[in-house]
Design an enzyme around this catalytic site. Structure first.
Site, PDB file in Angstrom:
ATOM      1  N   GLN A 164      -5.399  -1.841   9.500  1.00  0.00           N
ATOM      2  CA  GLN A 164      -4.679  -2.648   8.916  1.00  0.00           C
ATOM      3  C   GLN A 164      -5.270  -3.415   9.963  1.00  0.00           C
ATOM      4  O   GLN A 164      -5.138  -3.856  10.917  1.00  0.00           O
ATOM      5  CB  GLN A 164      -3.406  -3.461   8.323  1.00  0.00           C
ATOM      6  CG  GLN A 164      -3.114  -5.048   8.044  1.00  0.00           C
ATOM      7  CD  GLN A 164      -3.706  -4.267   6.286  1.00  0.00           C
ATOM      8  OE1 GLN A 164      -3.666  -3.141   5.583  1.00  0.00           O
ATOM      9  NE2 GLN A 164      -4.406  -5.823   6.166  1.00  0.00           N
TER      10      GLN A 164
ATOM     11  N   ASP B  39     -11.436   2.418   3.864  1.00  0.00           N
ATOM     12  CA  ASP B  39     -11.688   1.207   3.849  1.00  0.00           C
ATOM     13  C   ASP B  39     -13.149   1.626   3.951  1.00  0.00           C
ATOM     14  O   ASP B  39     -13.337   0.461   3.854  1.00  0.00           O
ATOM     15  CB  ASP B  39     -10.749   0.905   5.192  1.00  0.00           C
ATOM     16  CG  ASP B  39     -10.604  -0.534   4.948  1.00  0.00           C
ATOM     17  OD1 ASP B  39     -10.164  -0.657   3.446  1.00  0.00           O
ATOM     18  OD2 ASP B  39      -9.849  -0.488   5.566  1.00  0.00           O
TER      19      ASP B  39
ATOM     20  N   LYS C 143       0.899  -1.052   0.845  1.00  0.00           N
ATOM     21  CA  LYS C 143       0.085  -0.227   0.211  1.00  0.00           C
ATOM     22  C   LYS C 143       1.045   1.230   0.362  1.00  0.00           C
ATOM     23  O   LYS C 143       0.273   1.775  -0.702  1.00  0.00           O
ATOM     24  CB  LYS C 143      -0.599   0.317   1.447  1.00  0.00           C
ATOM     25  CG  LYS C 143      -2.195  -1.379   0.619  1.00  0.00           C
ATOM     26  CD  LYS C 143      -3.068  -1.417   2.312  1.00  0.00           C
ATOM     27  CE  LYS C 143      -3.520  -1.916   1.848  1.00  0.00           C
ATOM     28  NZ  LYS C 143      -4.674  -3.357   2.963  1.00  0.00           N
TER      29      LYS C 143
END
Ligand code: NDP
Length: 298
Positions: free
Chosen positions: A99, A122, A55
């Protein structure tokens, strides 16, 4: 027997990243700063470390700023939330990604809920999920949005199609179903308690499999000509001793002989997830800075 068209997610994702890169440069010129993504990793999970590294690398390659925060596995809930609050207040940060999974002693939901909805790249906060359910603009989880992009690219309008989503997770299944409903599909959400799953799947013009069970969806479950999106990423033993390989939730070889189009694993949905994360970060940056996004198709 005719072979299904392979939906090349890797190529689509590369094109998306290129467009994001162009728009990121235009944003930096207008806003006087780069769009920024902060990724928070708690602990040493090897798979998560690889995801976070990728990422960060792709964020920088797209011309955006990457802020990596690596915290020890014994980080407290209070310290993690304090970091999220600092990132919420940081004007250089447009997107915050924590994460998952977090180590067991941390409350994931409570942490995610503290992310500012304007930075929720997200798409997992209650505000983002609520806006998606209401059909309002907002940030949508990356993997299902990537699946939708592939479907629209392949099929054009999805209106009136029968779609079956297998899996009802917050991350994939539920938002996928909402997105397909938003495109006027007739949507069925199947899960572990669904009766006669093969018959349910046989109705579908569009099948999205997000289960986490290797090659569970068989060729004779697929309606001839259907479009099959395989989200599953499962590591199984390879023919060569001691090696492993990745397979999806769909029996790819069998389903390819029946479906009209299908995503491979790897090289299908997988590469879309980070590309959409970059896209979401850029969209958030424009909103946060009050700058109009020129590429309306992003
Ligand atoms: P979850 O484990 O959170 O959800 C799995 C879903 O599958 C659940 O809703 C479960 O039902 C359902 N399920 C389990 N067994 C069956 C069964 N026998 N029949 C029907 N449904 C079943 O997984 P995720 O949604 O997070 O991920 C799904 C897969 O997608 C995984 O392989 C994951 O690795 C992959 N993935 C890939 C990504 C990518 O970038 N390509 C990103 C995210 C995930 P129930 O709710 O009843 O338990």
């Amino acid at each position: 027997m005719s072979q299904a068209e392979v939906i090349d997610g890797k190529a689509f994702a590369a094109g998306l990243r290129e467009r994001v890169g162009i728009a990121a440069a235009a944003f930096a010129a207008k806003a006087g700063r780069k769009a920024g993504l902060a990724v928070v990793l708690v602990g040493e999970d090897p798979a998560s470390q690889v995801y976070v590294r990728n990422k960060g690398k792709q964020t920088v390659e797209a011309g955006m700023a990457s802020f990596e925060h690596k915290l020890p596995a014994d980080t407290t809930q209070a310290d993690l939330i304090a970091l999220v609050e600092r990132l919420n207040a940081d004007p250089a940060v447009d997107g915050i990604l924590v994460q998952l999974p977090l180590p067991g002693h941390l409350d994931e939901q409570a942490v995610v809920e503290r992310i500012s909805p304007s930075k929720d790249v997200d798409g997992l906060t209650p505000t983002s999920t609520g806006r998606l359910a209401l059909g309002l603009p907002g940030l949508v989880p990356c993997t299902p949005l990537g699946c939708l992009m592939l479907l629209k690219d392949k099929l054009g309008s999805l209106s009136g199609k029968d779609a079956v989503v297998i899996g009802r997770s917050i991350l994939v299944g539920k938002p996928m179903a909402q997105l397909l409903l938003g495109e006027s599909c007739t949507v069925t959400i199947a899960h572990s308690r669904t009766q006669n799953l093969p018959d349910v799947v046989r109705r579908a013009d569009i099948v999205v499999a997000a289960v986490g069970r290797p090659e569970m969806v068989k060729a004779d479950w697929i309606k001839p000509g259907a479009t099959v999106i395989d989200v599953g990423i499962n590591r199984v033993p390879a023919a060569e001793e001691g090696k492993t390989r990745l397979v999806g939730d769909v029996d790819y070889a069998g389903a390819s002989a029946v479906a009209g189009a299908i995503t491979p694993v790897p090289g299908g949905v997988g590469p879309m997830t980070i590309a959409v994360l970059l896209r979401n970060t850029l969209v958030a940056a424009h909103r946060n800075a009050g700058v109009a996004l020129e590429d309306q198709a992003l």
